[in-house]
Design a protein around this motif. Structure first.
Motif, PDB file in Angstrom:
ATOM      1  N   LEU A  50       0.904  -1.003   0.067  1.00 54.96           N
ATOM      2  CA  LEU A  50       0.001   0.174   0.136  1.00 54.96           C
ATOM      3  C   LEU A  50       0.816   1.091  -0.016  1.00 54.96           C
ATOM      4  O   LEU A  50       0.341   2.264  -0.348  1.00 54.96           O
ATOM      5  CB  LEU A  50      -0.813   0.063   1.452  1.00 54.96           C
ATOM      6  CG  LEU A  50      -1.939  -0.995   1.214  1.00 54.96           C
ATOM      7  CD1 LEU A  50      -2.798  -0.941   2.742  1.00 54.96           C
ATOM      8  CD2 LEU A  50      -3.047  -0.518   0.237  1.00 54.96           C
ATOM      9  N   GLN A  52       4.761   2.710  -0.937  1.00 53.62           N
ATOM     10  CA  GLN A  52       6.029   2.790  -1.793  1.00 53.62           C
ATOM     11  C   GLN A  52       7.264   2.981  -0.958  1.00 53.62           C
ATOM     12  O   GLN A  52       7.329   4.417  -0.194  1.00 53.62           O
ATOM     13  CB  GLN A  52       5.960   3.703  -2.960  1.00 53.62           C
ATOM     14  CG  GLN A  52       6.994   3.326  -3.979  1.00 53.62           C
ATOM     15  CD  GLN A  52       6.985   4.711  -4.633  1.00 53.62           C
ATOM     16  OE1 GLN A  52       6.846   5.993  -4.465  1.00 53.62           O
ATOM     17  NE2 GLN A  52       7.271   4.490  -5.946  1.00 53.62           N
ATOM     18  N   PRO A  53       8.084   2.357  -0.754  1.00 56.69           N
ATOM     19  CA  PRO A  53       9.197   2.553   0.129  1.00 56.69           C
ATOM     20  C   PRO A  53      10.150   3.463  -0.687  1.00 56.69           C
ATOM     21  O   PRO A  53      10.152   3.491  -1.933  1.00 56.69           O
ATOM     22  CB  PRO A  53       9.796   1.108   0.177  1.00 56.69           C
ATOM     23  CG  PRO A  53       9.495   0.289  -0.819  1.00 56.69           C
ATOM     24  CD  PRO A  53       8.362   0.657  -1.161  1.00 56.69           C
ATOM     25  N   THR A  54      11.038   4.136   0.038  1.00 57.25           N
ATOM     26  CA  THR A  54      11.989   5.308  -0.577  1.00 57.25           C
ATOM     27  C   THR A  54      13.148   4.284  -1.080  1.00 57.25           C
ATOM     28  O   THR A  54      13.752   4.612  -2.108  1.00 57.25           O
ATOM     29  CB  THR A  54      12.368   6.261   0.547  1.00 57.25           C
ATOM     30  OG1 THR A  54      11.281   6.790   1.198  1.00 57.25           O
ATOM     31  CG2 THR A  54      12.942   7.327  -0.293  1.00 57.25           C
ATOM     32  N   ILE A  65       8.259  -7.701  -2.930  1.00 60.85           N
ATOM     33  CA  ILE A  65       6.896  -6.665  -3.291  1.00 60.85           C
ATOM     34  C   ILE A  65       7.091  -5.519  -4.192  1.00 60.85           C
ATOM     35  O   ILE A  65       6.248  -5.066  -4.822  1.00 60.85           O
ATOM     36  CB  ILE A  65       6.923  -6.212  -1.812  1.00 60.85           C
ATOM     37  CG1 ILE A  65       8.468  -5.055  -1.314  1.00 60.85           C
ATOM     38  CG2 ILE A  65       6.508  -6.859  -0.649  1.00 60.85           C
ATOM     39  CD1 ILE A  65       7.785  -3.970  -0.345  1.00 60.85           C
ATOM     40  N   SER A  66       8.419  -5.377  -4.736  1.00 62.53           N
ATOM     41  CA  SER A  66       8.272  -4.220  -5.616  1.00 62.53           C
ATOM     42  C   SER A  66       8.215  -4.609  -7.107  1.00 62.53           C
ATOM     43  O   SER A  66       7.672  -4.070  -8.056  1.00 62.53           O
ATOM     44  CB  SER A  66       9.737  -3.474  -5.379  1.00 62.53           C
ATOM     45  OG  SER A  66      10.835  -4.341  -5.793  1.00 62.53           O
ATOM     46  N   PRO A  69       4.103  -7.197  -6.872  1.00 62.96           N
ATOM     47  CA  PRO A  69       3.195  -6.865  -5.790  1.00 62.96           C
ATOM     48  C   PRO A  69       1.720  -7.680  -5.937  1.00 62.96           C
ATOM     49  O   PRO A  69       1.262  -7.930  -4.825  1.00 62.96           O
ATOM     50  CB  PRO A  69       2.913  -5.344  -6.039  1.00 62.96           C
ATOM     51  CG  PRO A  69       3.358  -5.094  -7.319  1.00 62.96           C
ATOM     52  CD  PRO A  69       4.424  -5.741  -7.636  1.00 62.96           C
TER      53      PRO A  69
ATOM     54  N   ARG B 272      -3.350   2.597  -7.397  1.00 58.94           N
ATOM     55  CA  ARG B 272      -2.352   1.866  -6.548  1.00 58.94           C
ATOM     56  C   ARG B 272      -1.129   2.475  -6.575  1.00 58.94           C
ATOM     57  O   ARG B 272      -0.592   3.144  -7.497  1.00 58.94           O
ATOM     58  CB  ARG B 272      -2.215   0.233  -6.759  1.00 58.94           C
ATOM     59  CG  ARG B 272      -3.496  -0.514  -6.375  1.00 58.94           C
ATOM     60  CD  ARG B 272      -3.181  -1.794  -6.568  1.00 58.94           C
ATOM     61  NE  ARG B 272      -3.995  -2.884  -5.808  1.00 58.94           N
ATOM     62  CZ  ARG B 272      -4.652  -3.934  -6.450  1.00 58.94           C
ATOM     63  NH1 ARG B 272      -4.902  -3.875  -7.853  1.00 58.94           N
ATOM     64  NH2 ARG B 272      -5.575  -4.461  -5.697  1.00 58.94           N
ATOM     65  N   VAL B 273      -0.177   2.470  -5.390  1.00 57.56           N
ATOM     66  CA  VAL B 273       1.097   2.959  -5.730  1.00 57.56           C
ATOM     67  C   VAL B 273       1.748   2.103  -6.489  1.00 57.56           C
ATOM     68  O   VAL B 273       1.876   0.843  -6.593  1.00 57.56           O
ATOM     69  CB  VAL B 273       1.864   3.157  -4.314  1.00 57.56           C
ATOM     70  CG1 VAL B 273       1.173   4.169  -3.423  1.00 57.56           C
ATOM     71  CG2 VAL B 273       2.068   1.900  -3.752  1.00 57.56           C
ATOM     72  N   ASN B 274       2.960   2.595  -7.167  1.00 59.83           N
ATOM     73  CA  ASN B 274       3.741   2.015  -7.964  1.00 59.83           C
ATOM     74  C   ASN B 274       5.161   1.342  -7.167  1.00 59.83           C
ATOM     75  O   ASN B 274       5.919   2.314  -6.922  1.00 59.83           O
ATOM     76  CB  ASN B 274       4.432   3.012  -9.033  1.00 59.83           C
ATOM     77  CG  ASN B 274       5.112   1.833 -10.276  1.00 59.83           C
ATOM     78  OD1 ASN B 274       5.387   0.844  -9.966  1.00 59.83           O
ATOM     79  ND2 ASN B 274       5.317   2.587 -11.329  1.00 59.83           N
ATOM     80  N   MET B 275       4.913   0.343  -6.773  1.00 58.51           N
ATOM     81  CA  MET B 275       6.020  -0.391  -5.942  1.00 58.51           C
ATOM     82  C   MET B 275       7.243  -0.305  -6.665  1.00 58.51           C
ATOM     83  O   MET B 275       8.404  -0.518  -5.745  1.00 58.51           O
ATOM     84  CB  MET B 275       5.526  -1.854  -5.312  1.00 58.51           C
ATOM     85  CG  MET B 275       4.201  -1.842  -4.607  1.00 58.51           C
ATOM     86  SD  MET B 275       4.270  -0.530  -2.855  1.00 58.51           S
ATOM     87  CE  MET B 275       5.489  -1.791  -2.019  1.00 58.51           C
ATOM     88  N   ASN B 276       7.437  -0.200  -7.598  1.00 58.56           N
ATOM     89  CA  ASN B 276       8.536  -0.237  -8.444  1.00 58.56           C
ATOM     90  C   ASN B 276       9.369   1.056  -9.020  1.00 58.56           C
ATOM     91  O   ASN B 276      10.264   0.884  -9.283  1.00 58.56           O
ATOM     92  CB  ASN B 276       8.410  -1.212  -9.670  1.00 58.56           C
ATOM     93  CG  ASN B 276       9.650  -1.818 -10.125  1.00 58.56           C
ATOM     94  OD1 ASN B 276      10.675  -1.916  -9.383  1.00 58.56           O
ATOM     95  ND2 ASN B 276       9.854  -2.245 -11.452  1.00 58.56           N
ATOM     96  N   LYS B 277       8.706   1.986  -8.464  1.00 57.16           N
ATOM     97  CA  LYS B 277       9.010   3.195  -9.131  1.00 57.16           C
ATOM     98  C   LYS B 277      10.352   3.886  -8.477  1.00 57.16           C
ATOM     99  O   LYS B 277      10.966   4.465  -9.390  1.00 57.16           O
ATOM    100  CB  LYS B 277       7.985   4.335  -8.800  1.00 57.16           C
ATOM    101  CG  LYS B 277       7.717   5.526  -9.700  1.00 57.16           C
ATOM    102  CD  LYS B 277       6.478   6.115  -9.166  1.00 57.16           C
ATOM    103  CE  LYS B 277       6.194   7.553  -9.969  1.00 57.16           C
ATOM    104  NZ  LYS B 277       5.132   8.324  -9.436  1.00 57.16           N
ATOM    105  N   TYR B 278      10.687   3.449  -7.371  1.00 58.90           N
ATOM    106  CA  TYR B 278      11.927   4.136  -6.640  1.00 58.90           C
ATOM    107  C   TYR B 278      12.995   3.429  -7.258  1.00 58.90           C
ATOM    108  O   TYR B 278      13.962   3.910  -6.976  1.00 58.90           O
ATOM    109  CB  TYR B 278      11.664   3.877  -5.245  1.00 58.90           C
ATOM    110  CG  TYR B 278      11.670   2.584  -4.640  1.00 58.90           C
ATOM    111  CD1 TYR B 278      12.863   1.941  -4.084  1.00 58.90           C
ATOM    112  CD2 TYR B 278      10.753   1.846  -4.789  1.00 58.90           C
ATOM    113  CE1 TYR B 278      13.010   0.863  -3.663  1.00 58.90           C
ATOM    114  CE2 TYR B 278      10.774   0.466  -4.104  1.00 58.90           C
ATOM    115  CZ  TYR B 278      11.805   0.024  -3.578  1.00 58.90           C
ATOM    116  OH  TYR B 278      11.812  -1.364  -3.191  1.00 58.90           O
ATOM    117  N   LYS B 279      12.707   2.064  -7.999  1.00 57.86           N
ATOM    118  CA  LYS B 279      14.059   1.713  -8.406  1.00 57.86           C
ATOM    119  C   LYS B 279      14.937   2.484  -9.412  1.00 57.86           C
ATOM    120  O   LYS B 279      14.347   2.971 -10.359  1.00 57.86           O
ATOM    121  CB  LYS B 279      13.681   0.199  -9.016  1.00 57.86           C
ATOM    122  CG  LYS B 279      13.421  -0.770  -8.142  1.00 57.86           C
ATOM    123  CD  LYS B 279      14.260  -1.386  -7.272  1.00 57.86           C
ATOM    124  CE  LYS B 279      13.867  -2.250  -6.296  1.00 57.86           C
ATOM    125  NZ  LYS B 279      15.007  -2.866  -5.318  1.00 57.86           N
TER     126      LYS B 279
END
Lengths: 310, 279
Positions: A50, A52-54, A65-66, A69, B272-279
């Motif tokens: 839910l 997004q990690p930095t 998870i990235s 998901p 939803r948030v893009n979980m992969n965006k920060y990569k």
């Protein structure tokens, strides 16, 4: 299994989570403890895809998870700290909706819902509207919902918050049952002391950092720098007070005359404590009882988080 | 298709909507007002003309009025039905749980949109028997009704998807509601105003001709396009005056399909948030 490596969440210059590293083995119950705003819910929200990690990464049963998901969501049952319910939906319809949301067909849902309602003691509320249930019942229903797709990992964010003592006990019993079923449970709670008996290990988080991690007992030992020792005597207390005050590891010696007891704080290993008792006996003190005060997880929690707000 | 209609969000939302008494009373009053209007119009016209009959011309006038009433209904009710779909879940704290289920973002958005507009579709379809009263008196073909219903459907989908998009992008329903109504007013009133303005400017500078701007404003205005569907001659007139040979309804269809597709794409990608965006 849950693996977390270097998980970081930053809001501007504020770190909600600072490089969290954690591994939770299959079938274990992990208790996450910390003051409000310490980073528990942030961690759970990231694991539930839910937030997004930095930086950093986490894997649920080996699934990133990235990277994936969508598959992670199938692996976990998530219960948020605050949640609402839909109006005008009956208890079994509520579960039916979420069952369908996980792709279960009508027959599977029909077979599963009575079992789940029985597990959370809500069979008698099957036809009741969800928004009319009590808080404790809603919490249990939400737990049943988290179980609908039979995940082997449960992420429960403060499942017992706001519940009365009876509802807390009921929730604890259900969690014990889930533990017996072999589920991996990641739980955060302010009533963690109550759950200490079912937690295999705990992690203490403060200001976004994991400051302690291990079994309940090892955390207690690690974090408790001073023990409270009670000595009951058959003779005069004044001699005992003098004797214990001379030990460099002893502080705050008090005599409680009505109980014929001397009480002090002791900073030393178990071996040193044993030696102290021997010396006291040898010096002629008539000791009836020598005991260490039982401190529970609540005390440990209070002790380690007392600096958090400072 | 079966998979789309077996959408859990769609099934649940329809169940909840039709469980509420509000939906049925809304439907009842809609049909009542429609019925009183149609029968009142026929009765008044035939008794005032003194002829004792209802001519095909009058029937066509009634059909035109009904068509505009229904367009107004779509334009004003659709934002109200769709602008709270996602943001109200956020406000009620049910969204997080929904987002952790295995449903895809498209399934959730599509289910929300379809369930919201299904009530309006029900209103339109349930009004068909009253609407088709005009057939009894001639002047209108069933084909024309079919075309107008397709036009309604497209408008509904476009405005509805805009509502869902604003609801996804904004945190609060009230903001989403204002944005959706604002866009709807832009597409109807503001484009109408620009159309009148550009016609006036064209009249001064080009004499009898109309600028491409006039064509553009006319082609995205639902009221103008509805008029061209009711009176095809009007469309020909615009084509002749602007020199753009594409009928208005074609441009309208392309524009509103783009609005629909764009809004759906934004909603699905931002839900939803893009979980992969920060990569």
């Amino acid at each position: 299994m849950i693996e977390i490596k270097g998980l970081t969440k930053k809001y501007g210059s504020f770190y909600a989570l600072k490089g969290l590293d954690l591994t939770i083995e299959d079938g274990t119950v992990f208790g996450f403890v910390g003051a409000n705003g310490a980073g528990k819910s942030t961690t759970f929200s990231i694991l539930a895809t839910l937030l997004q990690p930095t930086a950093g990464e986490a894997w649920i049963n080996g699934i990133s998870i990235s990277q994936n998901p969508q598959e992670v969501r199938r692996q976990i049952g998530y219960m948020p700290d605050f949640f609402g319910v839909y109006d005008q939906l009956k208890t079994e319809e509520y579960l039916d909706f979420y069952g369908a949301s996980y792709g279960l067909d009508a027959k599977q849902r029909e077979a599963l819902i009575p079992k789940l309602l029985e597990l959370v003691n809500l069979s008698h509320k099957r036809q009741d509207y969800v928004d009319l249930l009590s808080r404790g019942m809603k919490q249990r229903l939400c737990l049943a919902r988290a179980l609908i797709h039979d995940p082997n990992i449960l992420i429960l964010d403060e499942p017992a918050s706001g519940l009365d003592p009876r509802a807390r006990v009921e929730m604890r019993e259900i969690l014990k049952e889930l533990k017996a079923m072999g589920k991996t449970i990641l739980i955060s709670s302010h009533i963690l002391p109550e759950l200490a008996e079912m937690c295999d290990s705990i992690g203490v988080i403060d200001s976004g950092e994991l400051i302690a991690h291990g079994s309940v007992q090892s955390i207690q030992e690690k974090l408790q720098s001073e023990k409270v020792i009670h000595v009951k005597l058959a003779g005069p207390l004044a001699d005992a007070v003098t004797f214990f005050e001379n030990d460099p590891r002893v502080t705050q010696v008090d005599s409680i005359t009505e109980r014929q007891t001397v009480q002090f704080l002791y900073k030393g290993t178990d071996e040193e404590q044993l030696a102290l008792l021997r010396e006291a006996m040898a010096s002629g003190l008539r000791i009836l009882a020598f005991s260490e005060e039982e401190t529970d997880l609540e005390d440990v929690f209070m002790e380690i988080t007392k600096g958090a707000g400072a | 298709m079966k998979e789309l209609l077996a959408n859990p969000v769609l099934v649940k939302e329809i169940k909840l909507r039709f469980r509420s008494v509000k939906s049925f009373t809304g439907l009842f009053f809609y049909l009542l007002i429609m019925g009183v209007f149609v029968f009142g119009f026929i009765n008044l016209t035939s008794s005032l003309s003194g002829a004792g009959f209802f001519s095909p011309d009058e029937s066509f006038l009634l059909f035109t009025m009904l068509s505009y009433i229904q367009l107004g209904l779509i334009l004003f009710i659709t934002p109200g039905l769709t602008a709270g779909t996602i943001s109200s879940e956020r406000e009620k704290q049910t969204l997080n749980i929904l987002l952790t289920t295995a449903q895809s973002s498209f399934q959730i958005i599509f289910g929300k949109l379809l369930s919201s507009i299904s009530f309006l579709l029900l209103l339109l379809v349930s009004g068909l028997p009253i609407y088709s009263m005009v057939f009894l008196y001639g002047g209108v073909s069933p084909g024309q009704i079919a075309v107008i219903f397709l036009f309604y459907l497209l408008t509904l989908l476009a405005i509805g998807s805009l509502g869902v998009m604003y609801s996804t992008l904004t945190r609060r329903t009230i903001v989403s509601m204002i944005s959706t109504y604002g866009t709807m007013i832009f597409l109807t009133a503001v484009t109408g105003f620009f159309l009148v303005l550009s016609i006036s400017i064209s009249a001064v500078s080009m004499g009898m001709g109309l600028s491409p701007f006039s064509y553009f404003w006319a082609s995205i205005n639902p009221a103008v396009v509805l008029l061209t569907l009711l009176e095809p001659g009007f469309s020909g007139e615009i084509v002749r005056m602007t020199g753009i040979s594409v009928p208005l309804w074609v441009t309208y269809t392309i524009f509103y399909l783009l609005v629909f597709a764009g809004s759906m794409w934004l909603s699905v990608s931002k839900l939803r948030v893009n979980m992969n965006k920060y990569k």
